[in-house]
Design a protein around this motif. Structure first.
Motif, PDB file in Angstrom:
ATOM      1  N   ILE A 175      10.698  34.178  36.864  1.00  0.00           N
ATOM      2  CA  ILE A 175      11.421  34.623  37.822  1.00  0.00           C
ATOM      3  C   ILE A 175      11.059  34.027  39.127  1.00  0.00           C
ATOM      4  O   ILE A 175       9.990  33.544  39.245  1.00  0.00           O
ATOM      5  CB  ILE A 175      11.565  36.147  37.702  1.00  0.00           C
ATOM      6  CG1 ILE A 175      10.472  36.735  38.330  1.00  0.00           C
ATOM      7  CG2 ILE A 175      12.049  36.577  36.577  1.00  0.00           C
ATOM      8  CD1 ILE A 175      10.345  38.248  38.365  1.00  0.00           C
ATOM      9  N   ASP A 176      11.858  33.927  39.998  1.00  0.00           N
ATOM     10  CA  ASP A 176      11.732  33.472  41.447  1.00  0.00           C
ATOM     11  C   ASP A 176      11.470  34.764  42.180  1.00  0.00           C
ATOM     12  O   ASP A 176      11.477  35.867  42.079  1.00  0.00           O
ATOM     13  CB  ASP A 176      12.863  32.566  41.876  1.00  0.00           C
ATOM     14  CG  ASP A 176      13.947  33.194  42.175  1.00  0.00           C
ATOM     15  OD1 ASP A 176      14.176  34.461  42.125  1.00  0.00           O
ATOM     16  OD2 ASP A 176      15.101  32.317  42.512  1.00  0.00           O
ATOM     17  N   VAL A 177      10.982  34.312  43.682  1.00  0.00           N
ATOM     18  CA  VAL A 177      10.837  35.449  44.492  1.00  0.00           C
ATOM     19  C   VAL A 177      11.640  36.479  44.698  1.00  0.00           C
ATOM     20  O   VAL A 177      11.815  37.543  44.816  1.00  0.00           O
ATOM     21  CB  VAL A 177       9.950  34.853  45.849  1.00  0.00           C
ATOM     22  CG1 VAL A 177      10.138  35.981  46.942  1.00  0.00           C
ATOM     23  CG2 VAL A 177       8.721  34.179  45.503  1.00  0.00           C
ATOM     24  N   ASP A 178      12.950  35.899  44.906  1.00  0.00           N
ATOM     25  CA  ASP A 178      14.093  36.579  45.268  1.00  0.00           C
ATOM     26  C   ASP A 178      14.275  37.771  44.142  1.00  0.00           C
ATOM     27  O   ASP A 178      14.827  38.604  44.198  1.00  0.00           O
ATOM     28  CB  ASP A 178      15.557  35.783  45.541  1.00  0.00           C
ATOM     29  CG  ASP A 178      15.388  34.903  46.651  1.00  0.00           C
ATOM     30  OD1 ASP A 178      14.575  35.609  47.729  1.00  0.00           O
ATOM     31  OD2 ASP A 178      15.940  34.155  46.977  1.00  0.00           O
ATOM     32  N   ALA A 179      14.356  37.151  42.798  1.00  0.00           N
ATOM     33  CA  ALA A 179      14.606  37.996  41.679  1.00  0.00           C
ATOM     34  C   ALA A 179      13.536  38.997  41.564  1.00  0.00           C
ATOM     35  O   ALA A 179      13.765  40.237  40.858  1.00  0.00           O
ATOM     36  CB  ALA A 179      14.815  37.056  40.285  1.00  0.00           C
ATOM     37  N   VAL A 232       4.744  38.171  33.125  1.00  0.00           N
ATOM     38  CA  VAL A 232       5.793  37.986  34.384  1.00  0.00           C
ATOM     39  C   VAL A 232       5.052  36.840  35.222  1.00  0.00           C
ATOM     40  O   VAL A 232       3.939  37.186  35.835  1.00  0.00           O
ATOM     41  CB  VAL A 232       6.071  39.426  35.218  1.00  0.00           C
ATOM     42  CG1 VAL A 232       7.028  39.146  36.239  1.00  0.00           C
ATOM     43  CG2 VAL A 232       6.473  40.374  34.199  1.00  0.00           C
ATOM     44  N   VAL A 233       5.602  35.970  35.325  1.00  0.00           N
ATOM     45  CA  VAL A 233       5.448  35.029  36.417  1.00  0.00           C
ATOM     46  C   VAL A 233       6.318  34.896  37.613  1.00  0.00           C
ATOM     47  O   VAL A 233       7.729  34.496  37.166  1.00  0.00           O
ATOM     48  CB  VAL A 233       5.284  33.638  35.698  1.00  0.00           C
ATOM     49  CG1 VAL A 233       4.810  32.412  36.577  1.00  0.00           C
ATOM     50  CG2 VAL A 233       3.971  33.777  34.483  1.00  0.00           C
ATOM     51  N   VAL A 234       5.923  34.689  38.576  1.00  0.00           N
ATOM     52  CA  VAL A 234       6.863  34.680  39.879  1.00  0.00           C
ATOM     53  C   VAL A 234       6.600  33.380  40.528  1.00  0.00           C
ATOM     54  O   VAL A 234       5.656  32.781  40.830  1.00  0.00           O
ATOM     55  CB  VAL A 234       6.879  35.865  40.860  1.00  0.00           C
ATOM     56  CG1 VAL A 234       7.554  35.755  42.062  1.00  0.00           C
ATOM     57  CG2 VAL A 234       6.619  37.086  40.285  1.00  0.00           C
ATOM     58  N   GLU A 235       7.777  32.559  40.537  1.00  0.00           N
ATOM     59  CA  GLU A 235       7.709  31.280  41.509  1.00  0.00           C
ATOM     60  C   GLU A 235       8.395  31.214  42.898  1.00  0.00           C
ATOM     61  O   GLU A 235       9.088  32.304  42.957  1.00  0.00           O
ATOM     62  CB  GLU A 235       8.481  30.251  40.517  1.00  0.00           C
ATOM     63  CG  GLU A 235       7.784  30.077  39.014  1.00  0.00           C
ATOM     64  CD  GLU A 235       6.501  29.284  39.299  1.00  0.00           C
ATOM     65  OE1 GLU A 235       6.126  29.044  40.277  1.00  0.00           O
ATOM     66  OE2 GLU A 235       5.983  29.095  38.093  1.00  0.00           O
ATOM     67  N   PRO A 236       8.053  30.491  43.584  1.00  0.00           N
ATOM     68  CA  PRO A 236       8.704  30.627  45.051  1.00  0.00           C
ATOM     69  C   PRO A 236      10.130  30.369  45.153  1.00  0.00           C
ATOM     70  O   PRO A 236      10.497  30.804  45.974  1.00  0.00           O
ATOM     71  CB  PRO A 236       8.028  29.483  45.774  1.00  0.00           C
ATOM     72  CG  PRO A 236       7.273  28.508  44.702  1.00  0.00           C
ATOM     73  CD  PRO A 236       7.109  29.197  43.650  1.00  0.00           C
ATOM     74  N   ASP A 237      10.786  29.699  44.464  1.00  0.00           N
ATOM     75  CA  ASP A 237      12.299  29.512  44.452  1.00  0.00           C
ATOM     76  C   ASP A 237      12.664  28.782  43.260  1.00  0.00           C
ATOM     77  O   ASP A 237      12.054  28.448  42.201  1.00  0.00           O
ATOM     78  CB  ASP A 237      12.335  28.524  45.602  1.00  0.00           C
ATOM     79  CG  ASP A 237      11.817  27.152  45.542  1.00  0.00           C
ATOM     80  OD1 ASP A 237      11.860  26.480  44.308  1.00  0.00           O
ATOM     81  OD2 ASP A 237      11.238  26.630  46.587  1.00  0.00           O
TER      82      ASP A 237
END
Length: 270
Positions: A258-262, A22-27
């Motif tokens: 995924i992004d931070v919101d997700a 799982v990788v989280v991106e800022p937007d």
């Protein structure tokens, strides 16, 4: 709770004990750019090993944005190169509407990437539109299954998919497999979907046997509306019937990008 970019997530194991990455991106924009760079690298690596690369595309906002960023990278001479004449392109699903209809995933992919990088026509394996001579979507699905089998090694039903891209809906659907629908339990490689809960109602989709045959499955998810489904798929133990996204996994790797919101309803790894 919103997770910072790069934070690791305590995801539940997928099939056969495999733990998703799982990788989280800022937007959403950063997500599209980083996935595009990773996709170029993955296709180039596949070509280094096999001579060709095979990718399964998805539609939707984030899926199309990734393809646009890939096209941008292809214009930068210093970047890692993909031989687009040796890339086979398939689709995870498409809408059974006329060929020129704006709802077609194929049309969006051609505009965003395929025309720009000149993928040869014989390597673009589009799902049939409704005006391609098939009376029923079931006939079109059977034809696409035959195309997959024809590209597969002898005795197999599916070719090698190096990477398969998927979006996810707020209710957890992937490709055109929606919760509680017949496609969830259909064991065919390609299925016709009627009475889809999201318009247009008639579609063609890879089934779970084909989705899960890919070497790597990448789920691309952006936006707070999808955060509950992301959390349930990764940590909630949902069944594929309840949440189809929980039922997809790659043979070698499953990546949630995924992004931070997700990611806002996920817990930090403790």
């Amino acid at each position: 709770m919103s997770l910072p970019p790069g934070e690791r997530i305590a995801a539940r194991p997928a099939a056969e004990g495999q733990r998703p990455d799982v990788v989280v991106e800022p937007d959403a924009d950063r997500l599209a750019r980083d996935v595009a760079a990773a996709l170029v690298a993955r296709l180039a690596a596949a070509q280094a090993v096999h001579g060709t690369a095979r990718v399964v595309l998805t539609g939707g906002g984030i899926g199309t944005a990734v393809l646009e960023r890939v096209a941008d990278l292809a214009r930068e001479p210093a970047r890692e190169r993909v031989d687009w004449a040796a890339v086979d392109v398939w689709w995870g699903d498409d809408r059974f509407v006329p060929a020129g209809n704006e709802e077609r995933n194929e049309l969006g992919a051609r505009r965003a990437l395929l025309d720009a990088v000149a993928v040869p026509a014989e390597r673009v394996h589009a799902m049939p539109p409704s005006d391609a001579g098939f009376a029923e979507p079931e006939d079109a699905a059977a034809w696409y299954a035959d195309q997959l089998a024809a590209a597969a090694p002898e005795g197999a039903m599916l070719p090698r998919f190096d990477v398969l891209l998927l979006g996810m809906g707020p209710e957890g659907h992937v490709a055109s497999i929606f919760p509680g629908t017949p496609a969830v339990t259909d064991d065919r490689t390609v299925v016709a979907v009627r009475d889809c809960p999201k318009p247009p109602p008639t579609r063609i989709s890879l089934g779970f046997p084909a989705l899960n045959a890919a070497e790597e499955v990448w789920l691309l998810v952006s936006g707070a509306a999808k955060a509950p489904a992301v959390a349930q798929a990764l940590t909630g133990g949902a069944t594929p019937g309840e949440l189809p996204a929980a039922g997809v996994h790659g043979r070698r790797a499953t990546r949630w990008l995924i992004d931070v919101d997700a990611a806002s309803e996920l817990d930090r790894e403790g």
